[in-house]
Scaffold this motif. Sequence first.
Motif, mmCIF file in Angstrom:
data_model
loop_
_atom_site.group_PDB
_atom_site.id
_atom_site.type_symbol
_atom_site.label_atom_id
_atom_site.label_comp_id
_atom_site.label_asym_id
_atom_site.label_seq_id
_atom_site.Cartn_x
_atom_site.Cartn_y
_atom_site.Cartn_z
ATOM 1 N N GLY A 23 -40.535 39.988 -54.190
ATOM 2 C CA GLY A 23 -39.647 41.008 -54.547
ATOM 3 C C GLY A 23 -38.971 40.861 -55.873
ATOM 4 O O GLY A 23 -38.064 39.969 -55.979
ATOM 5 N N VAL A 27 -39.230 45.654 -60.816
ATOM 6 C CA VAL A 27 -40.233 45.228 -61.426
ATOM 7 C C VAL A 27 -41.396 45.342 -60.354
ATOM 8 O O VAL A 27 -42.504 45.640 -60.714
ATOM 9 C CB VAL A 27 -40.157 43.727 -61.881
ATOM 10 N N THR A 141 -37.682 28.632 -52.567
ATOM 11 C CA THR A 141 -37.622 29.047 -53.990
ATOM 12 C C THR A 141 -36.748 27.796 -54.683
ATOM 13 O O THR A 141 -35.630 27.499 -54.617
ATOM 14 C CB THR A 141 -36.557 30.358 -54.239
ATOM 15 N N GLU A 144 -36.588 26.011 -60.801
ATOM 16 C CA GLU A 144 -37.279 26.404 -61.761
ATOM 17 C C GLU A 144 -37.286 27.953 -61.752
ATOM 18 O O GLU A 144 -37.431 28.719 -62.967
ATOM 19 C CB GLU A 144 -38.684 25.946 -61.837
ATOM 20 N N ALA A 146 -37.038 32.156 -61.615
ATOM 21 C CA ALA A 146 -36.118 33.320 -62.331
ATOM 22 C C ALA A 146 -35.265 33.461 -61.031
ATOM 23 O O ALA A 146 -35.327 33.485 -59.828
ATOM 24 C CB ALA A 146 -37.166 34.298 -62.504
ATOM 25 N N ALA A 147 -33.837 34.066 -61.431
ATOM 26 C CA ALA A 147 -33.046 34.765 -60.586
ATOM 27 C C ALA A 147 -32.479 33.678 -59.512
ATOM 28 O O ALA A 147 -32.141 32.560 -60.013
ATOM 29 C CB ALA A 147 -33.395 35.890 -59.536
ATOM 30 N N ALA A 172 -42.075 29.125 -54.534
ATOM 31 C CA ALA A 172 -41.638 30.105 -55.546
ATOM 32 C C ALA A 172 -40.844 29.233 -56.546
ATOM 33 O O ALA A 172 -40.034 28.541 -56.348
ATOM 34 C CB ALA A 172 -40.948 31.150 -54.955
ATOM 35 N N GLY A 173 -41.121 29.417 -57.855
ATOM 36 C CA GLY A 173 -40.367 28.838 -58.735
ATOM 37 C C GLY A 173 -41.171 27.728 -59.850
ATOM 38 O O GLY A 173 -41.685 26.798 -59.273
ATOM 39 N N VAL A 175 -44.368 28.430 -60.819
ATOM 40 C CA VAL A 175 -45.779 28.440 -60.859
ATOM 41 C C VAL A 175 -46.379 29.497 -61.534
ATOM 42 O O VAL A 175 -45.888 30.934 -61.520
ATOM 43 C CB VAL A 175 -46.372 28.598 -59.426
ATOM 44 N N ALA A 193 -45.738 31.958 -54.768
ATOM 45 C CA ALA A 193 -45.147 33.314 -55.443
ATOM 46 C C ALA A 193 -44.932 33.290 -56.862
ATOM 47 O O ALA A 193 -44.257 32.359 -57.282
ATOM 48 C CB ALA A 193 -43.868 33.639 -54.595
ATOM 49 N N GLY A 195 -43.256 35.054 -59.909
ATOM 50 C CA GLY A 195 -42.340 36.304 -60.400
ATOM 51 C C GLY A 195 -42.563 36.606 -62.004
ATOM 52 O O GLY A 195 -43.097 37.492 -62.343
ATOM 53 N N THR A 196 -42.253 35.411 -62.760
ATOM 54 C CA THR A 196 -42.463 35.412 -64.195
ATOM 55 C C THR A 196 -43.918 35.877 -64.539
ATOM 56 O O THR A 196 -43.851 36.822 -65.697
ATOM 57 C CB THR A 196 -41.922 34.251 -64.919
ATOM 58 N N ALA A 199 -44.612 39.417 -63.624
ATOM 59 C CA ALA A 199 -43.684 40.405 -64.446
ATOM 60 C C ALA A 199 -44.264 40.682 -65.881
ATOM 61 O O ALA A 199 -43.998 41.562 -66.663
ATOM 62 C CB ALA A 199 -42.372 39.828 -64.785
ATOM 63 N N MET A 301 -34.942 45.194 -69.049
ATOM 64 C CA MET A 301 -36.203 45.203 -68.427
ATOM 65 C C MET A 301 -36.671 46.738 -68.846
ATOM 66 O O MET A 301 -38.020 46.696 -69.360
ATOM 67 C CB MET A 301 -36.057 45.520 -66.849
ATOM 68 N N GLY A 314 -37.850 33.034 -65.296
ATOM 69 C CA GLY A 314 -37.841 31.606 -64.667
ATOM 70 C C GLY A 314 -38.526 30.576 -65.858
ATOM 71 O O GLY A 314 -38.981 31.241 -67.000
ATOM 72 N N SER A 316 -40.949 29.072 -65.879
ATOM 73 C CA SER A 316 -42.482 29.365 -66.239
ATOM 74 C C SER A 316 -42.997 30.310 -67.349
ATOM 75 O O SER A 316 -43.943 30.277 -67.629
ATOM 76 C CB SER A 316 -43.054 29.601 -65.065
HETATM 77 C C1 FMN Z 1 -38.242 39.981 -64.044
HETATM 78 C C2 FMN Z 1 -37.707 39.314 -62.536
HETATM 79 C C3 FMN Z 1 -36.837 40.058 -61.802
HETATM 80 C C4 FMN Z 1 -36.411 39.482 -60.383
HETATM 81 N N1 FMN Z 1 -35.495 40.100 -59.778
HETATM 82 C C5 FMN Z 1 -35.100 39.602 -58.543
HETATM 83 C C6 FMN Z 1 -34.152 40.129 -57.619
HETATM 84 O O1 FMN Z 1 -33.939 41.244 -57.848
HETATM 85 N N2 FMN Z 1 -34.030 39.446 -56.454
HETATM 86 C C7 FMN Z 1 -34.355 38.272 -56.265
HETATM 87 O O2 FMN Z 1 -33.974 37.934 -55.043
HETATM 88 N N3 FMN Z 1 -35.386 37.661 -57.015
HETATM 89 C C8 FMN Z 1 -35.775 38.060 -58.203
HETATM 90 N N4 FMN Z 1 -36.506 37.655 -58.893
HETATM 91 C C9 FMN Z 1 -36.987 36.092 -58.730
HETATM 92 C C10 FMN Z 1 -38.435 36.380 -57.552
HETATM 93 O O3 FMN Z 1 -38.268 37.075 -56.524
HETATM 94 C C11 FMN Z 1 -38.876 34.643 -57.660
HETATM 95 O O4 FMN Z 1 -38.119 34.218 -56.652
HETATM 96 C C12 FMN Z 1 -39.070 34.113 -58.858
HETATM 97 O O5 FMN Z 1 -39.547 34.884 -60.044
HETATM 98 C C13 FMN Z 1 -39.965 32.819 -58.795
HETATM 99 O O6 FMN Z 1 -40.089 32.055 -59.726
HETATM 100 P P1 FMN Z 1 -41.017 32.116 -61.066
HETATM 101 O O7 FMN Z 1 -40.440 33.140 -61.832
HETATM 102 O O8 FMN Z 1 -40.920 30.805 -61.702
HETATM 103 O O9 FMN Z 1 -42.271 32.499 -60.448
HETATM 104 C C14 FMN Z 1 -37.141 38.161 -60.316
HETATM 105 C C15 FMN Z 1 -37.737 37.525 -60.761
HETATM 106 C C16 FMN Z 1 -38.259 38.133 -62.322
HETATM 107 C C17 FMN Z 1 -39.184 37.301 -63.228
#
Ligand code: FMN
Length: 352
Positions: A23, A27, A141, A144, A146-147, A172-173, A175, A193, A195-196, A199, A301, A314, A316
Amino acid sequence: MTAAFQTRLTRLLGIQHPIVLPGMTYVAVPRLVGAVSAAGGLGILASGALSPDECRRDIEQIRAITDRPFGVGFSLALPGAIDCVDVALQARVPVLNISMGKGDWVIERAHAYGGKVIATVSNEKHARSAIDSGVDGLIVTGHEAAAHGGHVTSMVLIPAVRDMCDLPIIAAGGVADGRGLLAALALGADAVAMGTRFATSLESPLHANTKQLVIDKPAEDTIYSRNFDTYPCRVMKTPGGKRYTARPLSPPVALKRSLQAAWEMDQPMLGLARDAMSHGTVQAVRTAYFGAATLAMRKAMHDGNHEDGVQLIGQSQGLVHDVASVAEIVARVMAQAQSVLRDLNTCASSGA
Ligand SMILES: Cc1cc2nc3c(=O)[nH]c(=O)nc-3n(C[C@H](O)[C@H](O)[C@H](O)COP(=O)(O)O)c2cc1C
């Protein structure tokens, strides 16, 4: 055809690949969620900025894209979250992803129709409490991410939580490719998971300038700070990110920006305030900081403005080198994981 890895998570949810779109507010929208689920992973819709009606509409939009399993994510402490959970439960969404709050009632109602509940945690204490509450799986999570990653890196946190339970774990984090997937599986996870990476996909609504910045920036160009929304949070190192995290916001400024964000998003202020206060004063103050943060997030964004905006990202980002379609990313991750596994097997059997 892309080779498959079967894990506790793929079996539990009936998905093809151990890959999850987490989530992400603004995004993880229906187009991206639907694309990840259609590619054989699990897409999770972010409900944080949605009204109950918008949440219902987005669930319908995902179902119009794919009939494969998908999820909806909720930060239970945020105003309006409970109403969105209700919408998702009524719509019999296959997977509910909860964070920031006790979800016993969500678990009970989801299990009544065969839905699964996955809790997002970032430390062992919260993992223990989620396991005891009866969740079906965990998103763990690491630092490493994001967020809101924890203080401990995925390298240590994943095996530590694996030692606590037999539940499916989604790492998550950090990868963004097949090497990360294989490493996470080796550490005891059942999926990743990303995210980066997602996205920065073709289907992501991130502004083109922002996607280009992700590609250009090295892994170390992030900031991990409490000053964004009071929780430790990783953002991109940009002029806006540096300025915003340089010092804590004062509560009056946070409240003013939060009200401005609510006004711009056409949110009913009185209802928001009442909902925020119902979780106690500390949570109400945190909600004001979250609200203030959404203004800065949207500038980065949606507008690609990194002078005033702040981008969650993140480490990554250092592994992302292009904007590719979701289907291409999933295929590449799976192919690379298979290839690295073959190399490791050769390595092990030759005794090298
Ligand atoms: C652009 C972006 C927006 C995100 N928004 C949220 C958010 O609104 N709430 C949240 O708990 N995590 C948010 N995250 C974190 C992701 O849920 C996830 O934990 C994280 O991206 C995993 O790490 P990674 O970016 O290295 O893959 C966001 C991540 C990104 C990249």
